[in-house]
Design a protein around this motif. Structure first.
Motif, PDB file in Angstrom:
ATOM      1  N   LYS A 189      33.777  43.920  45.255  1.00 46.15           N
ATOM      2  CA  LYS A 189      32.555  43.113  45.119  1.00 46.15           C
ATOM      3  C   LYS A 189      32.454  42.095  46.249  1.00 46.15           C
ATOM      4  CE  LYS A 189      31.305  45.079  41.275  1.00 46.15           C
ATOM      5  NZ  LYS A 189      30.198  46.036  41.296  1.00 46.15           N
TER       6      LYS A 189
ATOM      7  N   PRO B 228      34.459  34.186  41.715  1.00 43.61           N
ATOM      8  CA  PRO B 228      34.908  35.010  40.579  1.00 43.61           C
ATOM      9  C   PRO B 228      34.944  34.176  39.299  1.00 43.61           C
ATOM     10  CG  PRO B 228      36.309  35.385  42.476  1.00 43.61           C
ATOM     11  CD  PRO B 228      35.437  34.206  42.808  1.00 43.61           C
TER      12      PRO B 228
ATOM     13  N   ARG C 115      18.249  42.579  48.092  1.00 43.27           N
ATOM     14  CA  ARG C 115      17.865  41.168  48.094  1.00 43.27           C
ATOM     15  C   ARG C 115      16.895  40.862  49.221  1.00 43.27           C
ATOM     16  NH1 ARG C 115      22.895  37.674  49.373  1.00 43.27           N
ATOM     17  NH2 ARG C 115      23.540  38.231  47.267  1.00 43.27           N
TER      18      ARG C 115
ATOM     19  N   ILE D  58      23.325  45.529  45.909  1.00 43.57           N
ATOM     20  CA  ILE D  58      22.468  44.378  46.224  1.00 43.57           C
ATOM     21  C   ILE D  58      21.192  44.887  46.874  1.00 43.57           C
ATOM     22  CG2 ILE D  58      22.182  42.358  47.723  1.00 43.57           C
ATOM     23  CD1 ILE D  58      25.028  41.636  47.305  1.00 43.57           C
TER      24      ILE D  58
ATOM     25  N   ALA E 188      28.325  39.832  42.884  1.00 38.90           N
ATOM     26  CA  ALA E 188      28.017  39.763  44.319  1.00 38.90           C
ATOM     27  C   ALA E 188      26.556  39.391  44.564  1.00 38.90           C
ATOM     28  CB  ALA E 188      28.334  41.103  44.977  1.00 38.90           C
ATOM     29  N   ASP E 189      25.705  39.805  43.648  1.00 38.73           N
ATOM     30  CA  ASP E 189      24.268  39.539  43.820  1.00 38.73           C
ATOM     31  C   ASP E 189      23.897  38.268  43.052  1.00 38.73           C
ATOM     32  OD1 ASP E 189      21.670  39.790  44.581  1.00 38.73           O
ATOM     33  OD2 ASP E 189      21.221  41.511  43.303  1.00 38.73           O
ATOM     34  N   ASN E 190      24.410  37.149  43.543  1.00 39.05           N
ATOM     35  CA  ASN E 190      24.153  35.894  42.829  1.00 39.05           C
ATOM     36  C   ASN E 190      22.831  35.240  43.235  1.00 39.05           C
ATOM     37  OD1 ASN E 190      24.749  35.017  45.360  1.00 39.05           O
ATOM     38  ND2 ASN E 190      26.295  33.509  44.753  1.00 39.05           N
ATOM     39  N   GLY E 191      22.126  35.890  44.140  1.00 41.41           N
ATOM     40  CA  GLY E 191      20.816  35.384  44.536  1.00 41.41           C
ATOM     41  C   GLY E 191      20.856  34.195  45.462  1.00 41.41           C
ATOM     42  N   ALA E 192      22.000  33.919  46.044  1.00 43.97           N
ATOM     43  CA  ALA E 192      22.111  32.797  46.975  1.00 43.97           C
ATOM     44  C   ALA E 192      22.647  33.320  48.305  1.00 43.97           C
ATOM     45  CB  ALA E 192      23.033  31.732  46.404  1.00 43.97           C
ATOM     46  N   PRO E 193      21.747  33.731  49.196  1.00 46.50           N
ATOM     47  CA  PRO E 193      22.192  34.306  50.470  1.00 46.50           C
ATOM     48  C   PRO E 193      23.057  33.319  51.273  1.00 46.50           C
ATOM     49  CG  PRO E 193      19.848  34.653  50.137  1.00 46.50           C
ATOM     50  CD  PRO E 193      20.296  33.704  49.077  1.00 46.50           C
ATOM     51  N   GLY E 194      24.122  33.816  51.840  1.00 47.49           N
ATOM     52  CA  GLY E 194      24.987  32.988  52.679  1.00 47.49           C
ATOM     53  C   GLY E 194      26.049  32.227  51.929  1.00 47.49           C
ATOM     54  N   ILE E 195      26.007  32.273  50.622  1.00 40.00           N
ATOM     55  CA  ILE E 195      27.013  31.534  49.830  1.00 40.00           C
ATOM     56  C   ILE E 195      27.829  32.538  49.029  1.00 40.00           C
ATOM     57  CG2 ILE E 195      27.370  29.839  47.992  1.00 40.00           C
ATOM     58  CD1 ILE E 195      24.673  28.594  48.868  1.00 40.00           C
ATOM     59  N   GLN E 196      29.136  32.412  49.151  1.00 37.99           N
ATOM     60  CA  GLN E 196      30.002  33.356  48.436  1.00 37.99           C
ATOM     61  C   GLN E 196      29.963  33.104  46.933  1.00 37.99           C
ATOM     62  OE1 GLN E 196      34.168  33.143  49.424  1.00 37.99           O
ATOM     63  NE2 GLN E 196      34.660  34.993  48.269  1.00 37.99           N
ATOM     64  N   SER E 197      29.903  34.182  46.194  1.00 39.12           N
ATOM     65  CA  SER E 197      29.969  34.065  44.733  1.00 39.12           C
ATOM     66  C   SER E 197      31.406  33.741  44.336  1.00 39.12           C
ATOM     67  CB  SER E 197      29.555  35.378  44.074  1.00 39.12           C
ATOM     68  OG  SER E 197      28.244  35.723  44.426  1.00 39.12           O
TER      69      SER E 197
ATOM     70  N   ASP F 109      25.810  38.803  53.056  1.00 38.51           N
ATOM     71  CA  ASP F 109      25.664  37.467  53.661  1.00 38.51           C
ATOM     72  C   ASP F 109      25.784  37.507  55.185  1.00 38.51           C
ATOM     73  OD1 ASP F 109      25.273  36.438  51.185  1.00 38.51           O
ATOM     74  OD2 ASP F 109      27.306  35.644  50.929  1.00 38.51           O
TER      75      ASP F 109
ATOM     76  N   TYR G 161      36.028  35.788  52.731  1.00 37.42           N
ATOM     77  CA  TYR G 161      35.671  36.104  51.344  1.00 37.42           C
ATOM     78  C   TYR G 161      36.867  36.728  50.615  1.00 37.42           C
ATOM     79  CZ  TYR G 161      30.628  35.168  51.739  1.00 37.42           C
ATOM     80  OH  TYR G 161      29.411  34.561  51.875  1.00 37.42           O
TER      81      TYR G 161
ATOM     82  N   ASN H 114      42.183  44.643  38.749  1.00 39.37           N
ATOM     83  CA  ASN H 114      41.228  43.538  38.788  1.00 39.37           C
ATOM     84  C   ASN H 114      41.055  43.035  40.222  1.00 39.37           C
ATOM     85  OD1 ASN H 114      40.905  40.302  37.101  1.00 39.37           O
ATOM     86  ND2 ASN H 114      39.375  41.792  37.644  1.00 39.37           N
TER      87      ASN H 114
ATOM     88  N   TYR I 226      38.877  45.459  42.083  1.00 42.20           N
ATOM     89  CA  TYR I 226      37.489  45.281  41.647  1.00 42.20           C
ATOM     90  C   TYR I 226      36.859  44.072  42.346  1.00 42.20           C
ATOM     91  CZ  TYR I 226      33.680  44.063  38.411  1.00 42.20           C
ATOM     92  OH  TYR I 226      32.464  43.722  37.867  1.00 42.20           O
ATOM     93  N   LEU I 227      37.599  42.964  42.373  1.00 38.78           N
ATOM     94  CA  LEU I 227      37.072  41.735  42.986  1.00 38.78           C
ATOM     95  C   LEU I 227      36.860  41.912  44.488  1.00 38.78           C
ATOM     96  CD1 LEU I 227      39.116  38.893  41.213  1.00 38.78           C
ATOM     97  CD2 LEU I 227      36.797  39.645  40.712  1.00 38.78           C
TER      98      LEU I 227
ATOM     99  N   ASP J 119      29.414  41.350  48.869  1.00 37.09           N
ATOM    100  CA  ASP J 119      28.879  39.990  49.018  1.00 37.09           C
ATOM    101  C   ASP J 119      28.923  39.544  50.485  1.00 37.09           C
ATOM    102  OD1 ASP J 119      27.824  37.580  48.228  1.00 37.09           O
ATOM    103  OD2 ASP J 119      29.688  36.784  47.389  1.00 37.09           O
TER     104      ASP J 119
ATOM    105  N   TYR K   3      38.976  38.794  35.744  1.00 37.92           N
ATOM    106  CA  TYR K   3      37.969  38.134  36.570  1.00 37.92           C
ATOM    107  C   TYR K   3      36.816  39.071  36.905  1.00 37.92           C
ATOM    108  CZ  TYR K   3      40.911  34.062  37.190  1.00 37.92           C
ATOM    109  OH  TYR K   3      41.644  32.928  36.965  1.00 37.92           O
ATOM    110  N   ASP K   4      35.626  38.480  36.859  1.00 40.68           N
ATOM    111  CA  ASP K   4      34.420  39.222  37.199  1.00 40.68           C
ATOM    112  C   ASP K   4      33.834  38.612  38.483  1.00 40.68           C
ATOM    113  OD1 ASP K   4      32.408  41.026  37.074  1.00 40.68           O
ATOM    114  OD2 ASP K   4      31.445  40.208  35.286  1.00 40.68           O
ATOM    115  N   TYR K   5      33.033  39.401  39.199  1.00 43.08           N
ATOM    116  CA  TYR K   5      32.462  38.932  40.457  1.00 43.08           C
ATOM    117  C   TYR K   5      31.032  39.431  40.540  1.00 43.08           C
ATOM    118  CZ  TYR K   5      32.578  37.762  45.498  1.00 43.08           C
ATOM    119  OH  TYR K   5      32.363  37.207  46.745  1.00 43.08           O
TER     120      TYR K   5
END
Lengths: 112, 171
Positions: free
Chosen positions: B57, A103, B169, B167, A92-101, B65, B84, B50, B53-54, B61, A88-90
């Motif tokens: 991140k 995985p 942003r 980040i 974090a900088d998905n460009g949507a503030p306040g919304i969790q990305s 936020d 989260y 893994n 790692y998650l 995140d 799984y990849d994550y």
């Protein structure tokens, strides 16, 4: 029987002993087959899948796509047996503030 | 020569032969089982890595936020970080986490400390192997307003352990 003299008595070994050897050999062959370890194909696949799993982990943490590691995103259709390593990849900088990305899974697959 | 000595020798040889075959078979079975256990342990450690790692991140995140965009300030929202974490670890079955996050003595630094535990049932062994190890994530949070009156608020999260800006942003 080989080794018997004219009187029928064994001087090397008797008929009973020869039959005994045959029985032991049959038993030994049966036991060898019964307790035999994994077949050679399984051994080859186990070793290959381990190698693919290593490549998947290295590829993921080096940010490589499956093709860079000689693997694919799905198990190839033309293989006898396949392996898929899911990591799984994550972002974090998905460009949507306040919304969790969420995985995202990345598959590194291959087969032989 | 005494009668039956050859038969006796053959009988002893046969018993030895059976013994060798049984020992060899047993060793092969044990060897095969060891390979499966080793493979299983490798898989558990892969999943633990893994998960780490998650969660690393997810920490970034959650901190990003937590920035208050209006006045462009930052206040740690521990509940958000936990939320989260829970959502993230759910993607890896067999792994659990127990973390607490708090500000450190260094201004702007936040540290999550805890333990990640992964377990897996190993095939051909029928036992559950567990791998548990502590992990620490340290992040530096910086919020800055480009123009004092009505400018944009920029949130920068830097991984304090690697120095990598994760980040940057405008919010």
């Amino acid at each position: 029987m080989y080794g018997e003299n004219k009187t029928g008595k064994g001087f090397v070994f008797s008929t009973d002993a020869a039959l005994g050897i045959i029985v032991v050999l049959i038993a030994a062959a049966s036991m060898t087959m019964l307790y035999a370890p994994d077949s050679s194909w399984q051994k080859i696949f186990q070793s290959t899948s381990r190698s693919m799993a290593d490549s998947a982990v290295v590829g993921f943490y080096m940010n490589k796509v499956p093709a860079d590691m000689g693997l694919e995103t799905e198990i190839p259709a033309a293989v006898k047996q396949g392996y898929c390593g899911r990591i799984y990849d994550y972002n974090a900088d998905n460009g949507a503030p306040g919304i969790q990305s969420a995985p995202m899974d990345r598959n590194y697959c291959g087969g032989i | 020569m005494k009668k039956g000595i050859f038969s006796g020798l053959i009988a002893v040889t046969a018993i030895m032969l059976i013994g060798v075959i049984m020992l060899t078979s047993s060793a092969n079975i044990k060897n095969s089982g060891s390979e499966n256990i080793a493979q299983g342990i490798w898989e558990i450690k892969k999943e633990w890595n893994n998960a780490r790692y998650l969660l690393d991140k997810a920490t970034t995140d959650a901190l990003a936020d937590s920035a208050n965009t209006g006045p462009c300030t930052f206040a740690l929202d521990a509940a958000k970080v936990q939320h989260y974490y829970m959502d993230t670890i759910a993607h890896i079955p067999g792994c659990t986490q127990a973390f607490t996050v708090a500000a450190t003595a260094q201004a702007g630094n936040y540290q999550a400390t805890g333990t990640i535990t992964c377990s897996k049932k190993i095939s051909n062994d029928f036992s559950i192997k567990k791998f548990e190890k502590p992990a620490v994530f340290t992040k530096t949070v910086s919020v800055q307003k480009d123009m004092p009156a009505a400018g944009d608020c920029t949130v920068i999260i830097t991984d304090a352990q690697s120095g990598l800006v994760e980040i940057s942003r405008v919010v």
